[in-house]
Design a protein around this motif. Structure first.
Motif, PDB file in Angstrom:
ATOM      1  N   UNK A 185       0.821  -1.220   0.000  1.00  0.00           N
ATOM      2  CA  UNK A 185       0.000   0.000   0.000  1.00  0.00           C
ATOM      3  C   UNK A 185       0.856   1.273   0.000  1.00  0.00           C
ATOM      4  N   UNK A 186       0.241   2.371  -0.389  1.00  0.00           N
ATOM      5  CA  UNK A 186       0.876   3.679  -0.283  1.00  0.00           C
ATOM      6  C   UNK A 186      -0.156   4.662   0.262  1.00  0.00           C
ATOM      7  N   UNK A 187       0.338   5.564   1.090  1.00  0.00           N
ATOM      8  CA  UNK A 187      -0.514   6.659   1.545  1.00  0.00           C
ATOM      9  C   UNK A 187       0.312   7.933   1.419  1.00  0.00           C
ATOM     10  N   UNK A 245      -4.666  19.537   5.238  1.00  0.00           N
ATOM     11  CA  UNK A 245      -3.883  18.324   5.086  1.00  0.00           C
ATOM     12  C   UNK A 245      -4.782  17.333   4.379  1.00  0.00           C
ATOM     13  N   UNK A 246      -4.362  16.848   3.234  1.00  0.00           N
ATOM     14  CA  UNK A 246      -5.144  15.804   2.583  1.00  0.00           C
ATOM     15  C   UNK A 246      -4.241  14.641   2.225  1.00  0.00           C
ATOM     16  N   UNK A 247      -4.670  13.463   2.663  1.00  0.00           N
ATOM     17  CA  UNK A 247      -3.929  12.228   2.403  1.00  0.00           C
ATOM     18  C   UNK A 247      -4.767  11.356   1.466  1.00  0.00           C
ATOM     19  N   UNK A 248      -4.068  10.532   0.688  1.00  0.00           N
ATOM     20  CA  UNK A 248      -4.735   9.658  -0.271  1.00  0.00           C
ATOM     21  C   UNK A 248      -4.099   8.275  -0.180  1.00  0.00           C
ATOM     22  N   UNK A 249      -4.932   7.264   0.049  1.00  0.00           N
ATOM     23  CA  UNK A 249      -4.388   5.905   0.168  1.00  0.00           C
ATOM     24  C   UNK A 249      -4.669   5.102  -1.092  1.00  0.00           C
ATOM     25  N   UNK A 250      -3.729   4.219  -1.394  1.00  0.00           N
ATOM     26  CA  UNK A 250      -3.810   3.356  -2.580  1.00  0.00           C
ATOM     27  C   UNK A 250      -3.596   1.922  -2.131  1.00  0.00           C
ATOM     28  N   UNK A 251      -4.569   1.079  -2.429  1.00  0.00           N
ATOM     29  CA  UNK A 251      -4.474  -0.329  -2.017  1.00  0.00           C
ATOM     30  C   UNK A 251      -4.905  -1.258  -3.141  1.00  0.00           C
ATOM     31  N   UNK A 262      -7.968  -1.409   5.934  1.00  0.00           N
ATOM     32  CA  UNK A 262      -6.876  -1.261   6.908  1.00  0.00           C
ATOM     33  C   UNK A 262      -6.286   0.155   6.819  1.00  0.00           C
ATOM     34  N   UNK A 263      -6.062   0.626   5.602  1.00  0.00           N
ATOM     35  CA  UNK A 263      -5.538   1.992   5.438  1.00  0.00           C
ATOM     36  C   UNK A 263      -6.476   3.004   6.081  1.00  0.00           C
ATOM     37  N   UNK A 264      -7.757   2.767   5.891  1.00  0.00           N
ATOM     38  CA  UNK A 264      -8.771   3.656   6.463  1.00  0.00           C
ATOM     39  C   UNK A 264      -8.712   3.641   7.990  1.00  0.00           C
ATOM     40  N   UNK A 265      -8.584   2.459   8.530  1.00  0.00           N
ATOM     41  CA  UNK A 265      -8.559   2.341   9.995  1.00  0.00           C
ATOM     42  C   UNK A 265      -7.317   2.995  10.588  1.00  0.00           C
ATOM     43  N   UNK A 266      -6.213   2.921   9.878  1.00  0.00           N
ATOM     44  CA  UNK A 266      -4.997   3.593  10.362  1.00  0.00           C
ATOM     45  C   UNK A 266      -5.227   5.102  10.463  1.00  0.00           C
ATOM     46  N   UNK A 267      -5.844   5.666   9.439  1.00  0.00           N
ATOM     47  CA  UNK A 267      -6.109   7.108   9.467  1.00  0.00           C
ATOM     48  C   UNK A 267      -7.125   7.452  10.551  1.00  0.00           C
ATOM     49  N   UNK A 269      -2.625 -10.067 -13.569  1.00  0.00           N
ATOM     50  CA  UNK A 269      -3.832  -9.312 -13.926  1.00  0.00           C
ATOM     51  C   UNK A 269      -3.654  -7.837 -13.578  1.00  0.00           C
ATOM     52  N   UNK A 270      -4.432  -7.005 -14.255  1.00  0.00           N
ATOM     53  CA  UNK A 270      -4.367  -5.567 -14.027  1.00  0.00           C
ATOM     54  C   UNK A 270      -5.532  -5.152 -13.125  1.00  0.00           C
ATOM     55  N   UNK A 271      -5.216  -4.448 -12.038  1.00  0.00           N
ATOM     56  CA  UNK A 271      -6.218  -4.120 -11.019  1.00  0.00           C
ATOM     57  C   UNK A 271      -6.295  -2.606 -10.825  1.00  0.00           C
ATOM     58  N   UNK A 272      -7.499  -2.052 -10.899  1.00  0.00           N
ATOM     59  CA  UNK A 272      -7.680  -0.640 -10.528  1.00  0.00           C
ATOM     60  C   UNK A 272      -7.453  -0.515  -9.030  1.00  0.00           C
ATOM     61  N   UNK A 273      -6.670   0.490  -8.633  1.00  0.00           N
ATOM     62  CA  UNK A 273      -6.374   0.580  -7.197  1.00  0.00           C
ATOM     63  C   UNK A 273      -7.560   1.141  -6.419  1.00  0.00           C
ATOM     64  N   UNK A 274      -7.639   0.704  -5.169  1.00  0.00           N
ATOM     65  CA  UNK A 274      -8.691   1.134  -4.251  1.00  0.00           C
ATOM     66  C   UNK A 274      -8.181   2.354  -3.478  1.00  0.00           C
TER      67      UNK A 274
END
Lengths: 439, 439
Positions: free
Chosen positions: B129-131, B158-164, B172-177, B306-311
């Motif tokens: 993941x990346x945030x 402050x705006x953060x954007x997560x990629x999963x 999980x990224x959401x819960x961390x924030x 496979x190619x996946x659109x990130x969440x």
């Protein structure tokens, strides 16, 4: 930081659009990404360097008695109509209409706005002198943005503005900034030389550009060889000692330094005492008297009750430009060579064989030790070829590289490389922290 | 800092234009100056508070694994056409034509730009993941800007954007924030409660507003009394412990909290277990899945090829808004009461009789002692009436006031006032440093 998790998108190929080395390396080192012509997003490692430069600029401004404010990016056109610059400024000003059809603009500089803030709040000689600065993004709509952050459209600038009761006091404010600038650039690890600049109708000797020497500089500069030895930072000199400040200023400005625009062979030292080099402007300081205070009514009541237009000066440092300029001044064919004070990390730790249990453990242990000792370390833990790791580490230019591989581990050592000198030596693992110096 | 030199233009009168207490106090305390409707310059003391808030927000983002970038303020319209929001956004978007007649805009938010940066550089599931977050000035061209920095046009966010890779990872990224936000607000000295917000077509439980309780808040909120006791910061919980994070998140989101918009008496606790109060939104986190990644082609190759659109998710904190919101939550009739962590100075030192040799000396000595002990102190050394000094010091709301006058000095003591409690006591001069606690 572990490279496997870090957002550090390095590139192997030279981007076609980059004409100069700093632009090329900043793109290749994953420091910036262009988002529009002349406009860049700063990626994590680029932002780290930018913030370190900004912090040093801020500290030195504060030491010199300047006080930080923050003016907005969007300004009302009315202020610029008061000073007469709204029509004069030309197409480099990004003009904007808001939803209420009010004329606004993205500030290219802040003389008008700071004068407005001053006149709203300062009424008495008792409140002088004042020097207010901010570090804020500016916009200049260059017709042909190029050279990456060196001539971008949206750029970060520190601009200070001094307010004084008399030309004599303004001269002191000017000299403080003069000294502060030389201290600032020295801390940034670069050699900047003040060169007399055009003062226009004001006249006098109170306008200087600060120019970093770099082979790839934009203009030719002529400097007395004395600049190689003189202590420009005047260690021990207090900003409050105005007599010593005048002496220092006179001494410095008597050493020849000129851009090709104003170079005069007659007044320059003989050629055997003269260096000819190229340079990049990174700062500009300027005393402009009552130009804005008169036009905008920024005056104070003096002791005797009389009303006095305040004497002003402005003092700029191109903060984002400095990132590029420092790279121009400090690099080799393999990449950037960061001065220690602004390096994005203190050291890079290369795991030559990620996945090998002994290498992984030695790297993790050392990574932890170095962090505990206060060092900021980038651990390249990727599953990648050693050659790629070496090339990347040279490219991003951290002061030290520590290379851990199976062979060295057998002897209980790692290779430590000094990026600037290229010198390498084997160092026992338990000696590495002390080799890097104190933090 | 000495008040005689500090640019702190306090006002005695309430400015007519200020409708709410935070706006009134920020203007009166010389923290801001309006430069256009809904646009403010931050004067030194206001900027100090803003920077302290920003620093805490940054530290907590970093602890949660987010990486800082900095996107420019000016964005190309093309990106917003790709996502389909360019036409949809309406008049709140400040639209700009540059000199080359290209459509640009002052970013009101950054989903499009961060997605563009991501898609340019991230191609593999290995990089997730990346945030990525930034703290940058935004612009929303409000039709009726009001309430000072609480609803300004140019504001710091402050705006953060997560990629999963998957919705499960995005959770999980959401819960961390979510946890990071509660820790952030607690460090800022305010009580913020997460309230479920509308998720629109996405559905699910992954959208929360964080609301500070303040009598003067913009909306009515209903909260379970349990919020008064529960440890929202989950001390000791690691961001890497995903199982514990899920448990924590479930526990928190099971405690009732709702704005009046979605309050439902049926599902709320009985009235004896329910607090009804008013609140101010200071943060918003939101999982929006593949909305932008699909529209803009931000995808990665998965393990199986496979190619996946990130969440994706986005996570905002209104940094400049917080300055106002915290004042709304923490003030009295005499002025601001700053939480200790973000107070512009640790203490104010009042010289009751400037010009009196003994008072001047005692103040200078103590000022120096406190600074040596690491305290940031504002010394009111002005030649002004004691009443004015008291009123100003209450207004600007520093945690402690230390009052030195001739009477106290005869006994070798000063009066120390706790601004929050109003409690005062005489303290021997050599005990004052220890009374203020450790720095």
């Amino acid at each position: 930081m572990k490279r496997s998790q870090y957002f550090l998108p390095t590139l192997k190929e030279n981007p076609k659009e980059a004409e100069i080395v700093s632009h090329r390396y900043m793109l290749r080192a994953g420091m910036i990404k262009q988002t529009s012509a002349g406009i860049y997003a700063w990626l994590p490692m680029g932002l780290k360097v930018l913030k370190k430069i900004e912090a040093i600029v801020r500290e030195e401004q504060n030491k010199a008695g300047a006080q930080e404010v923050l003016m907005p990016t969007i300004q009302p056109a009315d202020l610029w109509k008061e000073s007469g610059r709204y029509d004069a400024y030309g197409k480099e000003m990004l003009r904007i209409m808001d939803r209420g059809d009010r004329e606004m603009l993205f500030g290219p500089t802040n003389e008008e706005m700071i004068t407005d803030i001053f006149r709203a709040h300062v009424k008495s000689y008792k409140d002088l002198p004042k020097n207010l600065y901010h570090i804020q993004w500016k916009f200049r709509d260059e017709v042909r943005p190029r050279f990456g952050v060196m001539r971008g459209r949206e750029f970060l600038m520190k601009d200070a503005y001094s307010f004084d009761l008399s030309p004599e006091d303004a001269r002191i404010s000017y000299q403080k900034m003069f000294l502060s600038y030389l201290r600032t650039f020295r801390r940034l690890g670069v050699k900047a030389i003040p060169m007399k600049a055009d003062t226009g109708p004001i006249g006098g000797d109170l306008s200087h550009e600060f120019i970093i020497l770099a082979d790839t500089g934009e203009s030719e500069v002529y400097t007395d060889k004395k600049w190689n030895d003189v202590d420009v930072t005047a260690q021990g000199l207090s900003y409050d000692d105005t007599a010593a400040l005048e002496t220092y200023f006179t001494e410095m400005t008597n050493i020849y330094a000129a851009t090709d625009e104003i170079h005069d062979a007659e007044s320059a030292p003989p050629s055997n005492e003269l260096d000819v080099a190229r340079g990049i402007e990174v700062g500009h300081i300027f005393y402009f008297g009552t130009k804005y205070s008169k036009a905008m009514g920024a005056s104070v009541q003096n002791k005797d009750g009389s009303i006095v237009d305040v004497e002003m000066g402005s003092y700029g440092i191109g903060v984002s430009r400095l990132v590029g300029a420092i790279i121009e001044a400090s690099h080799d064919d393999n990449g950037i060579i960061w001065p220690v004070e602004i390096a994005p990390f203190d050291a890079g730790l290369i795991n030559l064989r990620s996945g090998d249990a002994a290498c992984d453990k030695a790297c993790e242990d050392l990574y932890q030790q170095l962090q505990d000792a206060g060092f900021d370390v980038l651990l390249d833990d990727r599953d990648a070829r050693a050659g790629d790791k070496f090339a990347d580490m040279d490219l991003i230019g951290l002061p030290y590289q520590i290379i851990i591989g199976p062979k060295g581990l057998e002897k209980g050592s790692a290779e430590v490389k000094n990026r600037a000198t290229g010198e390498t030596k084997d160092v026992a693992l338990d000696q590495i922290v002390s080799i890097l110096g104190n933090k």
